[in-house]
Each structure stands twice: as structure tokens, then as C-alpha cells.
Motif scaffolding. Structure first.
Motif, PDB file in Angstrom:
ATOM      1  N   GLY A 289       0.799  -1.217   0.000  1.00  0.00           N
ATOM      2  CA  GLY A 289       0.000   0.000   0.000  1.00  0.00           C
ATOM      3  C   GLY A 289       0.832   1.265   0.000  1.00  0.00           C
ATOM      4  O   GLY A 289       0.394   2.317   0.472  1.00  0.00           O
ATOM      5  N   HIS A 290       2.052   1.192  -0.556  1.00  0.00           N
ATOM      6  CA  HIS A 290       2.898   2.373  -0.654  1.00  0.00           C
ATOM      7  C   HIS A 290       2.432   3.252  -1.815  1.00  0.00           C
ATOM      8  O   HIS A 290       2.157   2.755  -2.906  1.00  0.00           O
ATOM      9  N   ALA A 291       2.365   4.549  -1.569  1.00  0.00           N
ATOM     10  CA  ALA A 291       1.943   5.463  -2.628  1.00  0.00           C
ATOM     11  C   ALA A 291       2.999   5.564  -3.719  1.00  0.00           C
ATOM     12  O   ALA A 291       2.678   5.772  -4.889  1.00  0.00           O
ATOM     13  N   SER A 292       4.270   5.425  -3.343  1.00  0.00           N
ATOM     14  CA  SER A 292       5.362   5.545  -4.303  1.00  0.00           C
ATOM     15  C   SER A 292       6.255   4.318  -4.238  1.00  0.00           C
ATOM     16  O   SER A 292       6.524   3.790  -3.152  1.00  0.00           O
ATOM     17  N   VAL A 293       6.746   3.894  -5.393  1.00  0.00           N
ATOM     18  CA  VAL A 293       7.648   2.745  -5.429  1.00  0.00           C
ATOM     19  C   VAL A 293       8.980   3.077  -4.757  1.00  0.00           C
ATOM     20  O   VAL A 293       9.698   2.190  -4.307  1.00  0.00           O
ATOM     21  N   THR A 294       9.293   4.379  -4.655  1.00  0.00           N
ATOM     22  CA  THR A 294      10.530   4.789  -3.992  1.00  0.00           C
ATOM     23  C   THR A 294      10.558   4.304  -2.550  1.00  0.00           C
ATOM     24  O   THR A 294      11.602   3.889  -2.031  1.00  0.00           O
ATOM     25  N   THR A 295       9.420   4.340  -1.889  1.00  0.00           N
ATOM     26  CA  THR A 295       9.338   3.860  -0.503  1.00  0.00           C
ATOM     27  C   THR A 295       9.623   2.378  -0.431  1.00  0.00           C
ATOM     28  O   THR A 295      10.298   1.899   0.485  1.00  0.00           O
ATOM     29  N   THR A 296       9.139   1.645  -1.415  1.00  0.00           N
ATOM     30  CA  THR A 296       9.304   0.190  -1.418  1.00  0.00           C
ATOM     31  C   THR A 296      10.727  -0.207  -1.761  1.00  0.00           C
ATOM     32  O   THR A 296      11.213  -1.244  -1.296  1.00  0.00           O
ATOM     33  N   GLN A 297      11.409   0.596  -2.562  1.00  0.00           N
ATOM     34  CA  GLN A 297      12.725   0.205  -3.054  1.00  0.00           C
ATOM     35  C   GLN A 297      13.764   0.050  -1.957  1.00  0.00           C
ATOM     36  O   GLN A 297      14.787  -0.611  -2.151  1.00  0.00           O
ATOM     37  N   VAL A 298      13.511   0.622  -0.767  1.00  0.00           N
ATOM     38  CA  VAL A 298      14.453   0.428   0.327  1.00  0.00           C
ATOM     39  C   VAL A 298      14.561  -1.047   0.675  1.00  0.00           C
ATOM     40  O   VAL A 298      15.609  -1.519   1.116  1.00  0.00           O
ATOM     41  N   TYR A 299      13.497  -1.806   0.442  1.00  0.00           N
ATOM     42  CA  TYR A 299      13.536  -3.226   0.761  1.00  0.00           C
ATOM     43  C   TYR A 299      14.474  -3.985  -0.177  1.00  0.00           C
ATOM     44  O   TYR A 299      14.984  -5.040   0.182  1.00  0.00           O
ATOM     45  N   THR A 300      14.688  -3.453  -1.377  1.00  0.00           N
ATOM     46  CA  THR A 300      15.579  -4.146  -2.297  1.00  0.00           C
ATOM     47  C   THR A 300      17.011  -4.133  -1.776  1.00  0.00           C
ATOM     48  O   THR A 300      17.799  -5.014  -2.106  1.00  0.00           O
ATOM     49  N   LEU A 301      17.345  -3.135  -0.944  1.00  0.00           N
ATOM     50  CA  LEU A 301      18.683  -3.075  -0.372  1.00  0.00           C
ATOM     51  C   LEU A 301      18.896  -4.202   0.625  1.00  0.00           C
ATOM     52  O   LEU A 301      20.017  -4.660   0.831  1.00  0.00           O
ATOM     53  N   VAL A 302      17.807  -4.652   1.262  1.00  0.00           N
ATOM     54  CA  VAL A 302      17.916  -5.707   2.249  1.00  0.00           C
ATOM     55  C   VAL A 302      18.356  -7.015   1.615  1.00  0.00           C
ATOM     56  O   VAL A 302      18.987  -7.860   2.245  1.00  0.00           O
ATOM     57  N   THR A 303      18.044  -7.199   0.346  1.00  0.00           N
ATOM     58  CA  THR A 303      18.320  -8.470  -0.306  1.00  0.00           C
ATOM     59  C   THR A 303      19.725  -8.536  -0.891  1.00  0.00           C
ATOM     60  O   THR A 303      20.089  -9.517  -1.520  1.00  0.00           O
ATOM     61  N   VAL A 304      20.528  -7.498  -0.685  1.00  0.00           N
ATOM     62  CA  VAL A 304      21.874  -7.479  -1.255  1.00  0.00           C
ATOM     63  C   VAL A 304      22.699  -8.663  -0.753  1.00  0.00           C
ATOM     64  O   VAL A 304      23.428  -9.303  -1.512  1.00  0.00           O
ATOM     65  N   ASP A 305      22.594  -8.954   0.538  1.00  0.00           N
ATOM     66  CA  ASP A 305      23.360 -10.079   1.084  1.00  0.00           C
ATOM     67  C   ASP A 305      22.977 -11.380   0.398  1.00  0.00           C
ATOM     68  O   ASP A 305      23.838 -12.222   0.111  1.00  0.00           O
ATOM     69  N   ASN A 306      21.696 -11.540   0.132  1.00  0.00           N
ATOM     70  CA  ASN A 306      21.236 -12.739  -0.565  1.00  0.00           C
ATOM     71  C   ASN A 306      21.797 -12.793  -1.981  1.00  0.00           C
ATOM     72  O   ASN A 306      22.222 -13.851  -2.464  1.00  0.00           O
TER      73      ASN A 306
END
Length: 320
Positions: A289-306
Motif C-alpha cells: 500500500g505504498h503510494a510511491s515505489v521509492t518507498t518500497t525500493q528500500v527493501y531491495t537493499l535488504v536483499t543485497v546479502d542474498n
């Protein structure tokens, strides 16, 4: 040693902060320490008057803060930002008080704080928390399991989960249902309910909620306030946000999870595990339910280790 013009101005500014602004002793001590370091830097680069300070002077001081020197360790972005704020306040005061003709620090922005990554739990820890929900064999255990499965299974905010009514659920599909979540600003979104959450909620609706609802109808006022709430408390009223939070914390404690766990942890874990599983970031945006994908993109940083782990094991030139 004769006190320099900048030194006298700093002393006047600190007096102003203490007497006229009434700053607390600890805050004043921080300003004094930060401005003392600034004066040392001005002396080092040969600046003897405030009107000799340029924007480049202040900017280079910021660089020095971040890099450190022989006498001072490098500062974090937050500590450097605090020092720059002190310098900006000092120069603004100097102009206003007639101690300088221009403000060289106004255009120097403090460094942005480091973007903190959301905390996500490994799947094994999430499952341990879900298994530890409620005291085994009790009506509340059915509710607690349903609540936590809903939080992790849909990525709902805690306020969205406790605000659910029974009519917001559609569990007619035997393998998967849907739930209508009402987010910030009253924005609604329809989110799938996976099989685990569906089974937990169905069990609660059949064997748990009726018992809790029967307690609530003992008084007309409680029954009226209960309405069609999905998650009920032990008195038959709508479960509060604080009580729902406590349900999660207790389950995490039973499961032996030592990390700090909050309802948002489940939401972060939901998003991170989806992305790790190959979900598109825009799909995750809609689910959260994020208004902007920019807010969601922070989660992509979490997957860097993976990603690093996959790269290290899969790429022929990644291994030593």
C-alpha cells in the motif's frame, strides 16, 4: 595568546545560547565542543576574521569531519550533521548580531543520515514466532495465531489488522482468500490471503471468535462497540493496537527470539521474503500500500546479502 575574532564571536554566541535561549547544559556542552573544533580548523587554514570565511571553507570543514585527521576520528553522518548545524547557527547569529557581514554557512547542507535498512527476520524465526503464538489449547491462542499469520501473510500494518471487520474477509476460495485493508489516508487495497493465514483465520472464526463474542454481548455497550470486529479481546471488544503488539512480543519471547520484534518487523519480513523469492518491486508496492515505489525500493537493499551469496556460489569467476 590573544583571542581571535572568531573565538570572541563564538564566546558571544555561546553566551547567547545559555542566557537568552536557555539551552540545557548537555546541549550547550555539545555546541561548545563542536565550535571549538571549528575554531581549531579556522586557525589551521589561516582564517583570522569571520568575513574571511567562505562557503568553501565551511564545506572543506565538513569534509574534514567526515574523513577525520590525526587528532580526531572520522565522524558519522549524524555527528557531522550536528556539528554543521552548530556552525550554521553560529554564522547566522554572527550576521544578525553585526559580528560579520555575510553568512558563508547557509548554503552548506548537513550530510544526510544513513538510510537505515528495515529489519527483517529469517523465515525460520518468523515460523518460530507463529508457532509460539498464544498459550496452547486456549481460545486466545487461536486468535493470536490468526493475528500473526495475517500480519506476516499480508504485510498489513498493525492498525490495519486490528481495524479489520469480519466482512473485510473473503475466504470462499479453498486455497486462497482475500482481505480488504484500509491504509493511510483511507486508501483501500485488496490483498491475497495465503493458505496458512487462511487456515489460521478460519480456525479462529469457527472455534475462537464465537467464544470471545459471547463474552462481549453480556452488556449492550460492549456489544455495540464490538461491531463486526475480526480480532476480539478477552472481553469481547475490538482488540487494541497495544494489545496486538503485546501478542507479538510475547510470542517472540516464547520462541526465544532475542532481536527486537515489532509489528513492523513482520511487515518488513513479508516484503523482504517476497523480493528474495523473485517478486517484482511494483507488486510488493501494491501489496504494502505504498503510494510511491521509492518507498518500497528500500527493501531491495535488504536483499543485497542474498544476491552476494547467490553470486558467490553461482558465478564461475566469483570463487577464489
Amino acid at each position: 595568546m590573544t583571542e581571535s575574532e572568531p573565538g570572541r564571536a563564538v564566546r558571544t554566541y555561546l553566551d547567547h545560547l545559555s542566557v537568552e535561549r536557555g539551552l540545557a547544559a548537555n546541549t550547550l556542552s555539545s555546541y561548545r565542543r563542536d565550535l571549538r573544533r571549528y575554531l581549531e580548523y579556522l586557525h589551521e587554514v589561516g582564517v583570522a576574521a569571520l568575513d574571511q570565511v567562505t562557503e568553501a571553507t565551511v564545506a572543506s570543514f565538513l569534509v574534514r569531519l567526515r574523513e577525520g585527521d590525526g587528532e580526531h576520528p572520522a565522524l558519522s553522518s549524524s555527528s557531522a550533521a550536528r556539528t554543521v548545524v552548530a556552525v550554521r547557527g553560529f554564522h547566522k547569529f554572527a550576521v544578525r548580531d553585526g559580528l560579520a557581514t555575510h553568512d558563508p554557512a547557509g548554503a552548506v547542507k548537513p550530510p544526510s543520515p544513513v538510510k537505515r535498512l528495515p529489519k527483517a527476520l529469517p523465515l525460520t524465526e518468523v515460523e518460530a514466532i507463529l508457532d509460539a503464538a498464544g498459550a496452547a489449547g486456549t481460545t486466545l491462542a487461536l486468535r493470536d495465531r490468526a493475528l500473526l499469520e495475517m500480519l506476516y501473510g499480508t504485510g498489513a500494518r498493525i492498525s490495519e489488522a486490528v481495524g479489520l471487520d469480519v466482512d473485510d474477509l473473503d475466504l470462499t476460495d479453498e486455497s486462497q482468500g482475500t482481505v480488504l485493508l484500509r491504509g493511510k489516508g483511507g486508501k483501500e487495497r485488496l490483498v491475497p490471503v495465503g493458505s496458512f493465514a487462511r487456515e489460521a483465520v478460519s480456525a479462529y472464526l469457527v472455534r475462537g471468535r464465537p467464544a470471545l463474542a459471547s463474552v462481549g454481548v453480556s452488556t449492550s455497550s460492549t456489544a455495540k462497540s464490538m461491531g463486526g470486529a475480526l480480532f476480539l479481546n478477552a472481553r469481547g471488544g475490538r482488540l487494541s493496537r497495544q494489545s496486538a503488539w503485546a501478542v507479538l512480543v510475547k510470542a517472540a519471547d516464547r520462541a526465544g527470539i532475542t532481536a527486537d520484534v515489532s509489528p513492523h518487523t513482520m511487515r518488513h519480513s513479508f516484503a523482504t521474503h517476497l523480493l528474495d523469492g523473485g517478486a517484482d518491486v511494483r507488486v510488493v508496492q501494491e501489496l504494502l500500500g505504498h503510494a510511491s515505489v521509492t518507498t518500497t525500493q528500500v527493501y531491495t537493499l535488504v536483499t543485497v546479502d542474498n544476491l552476494r551469496e547467490v553470486f558467490a556460489t553461482a558465478h564461475p569467476r566469483a570463487r577464489a
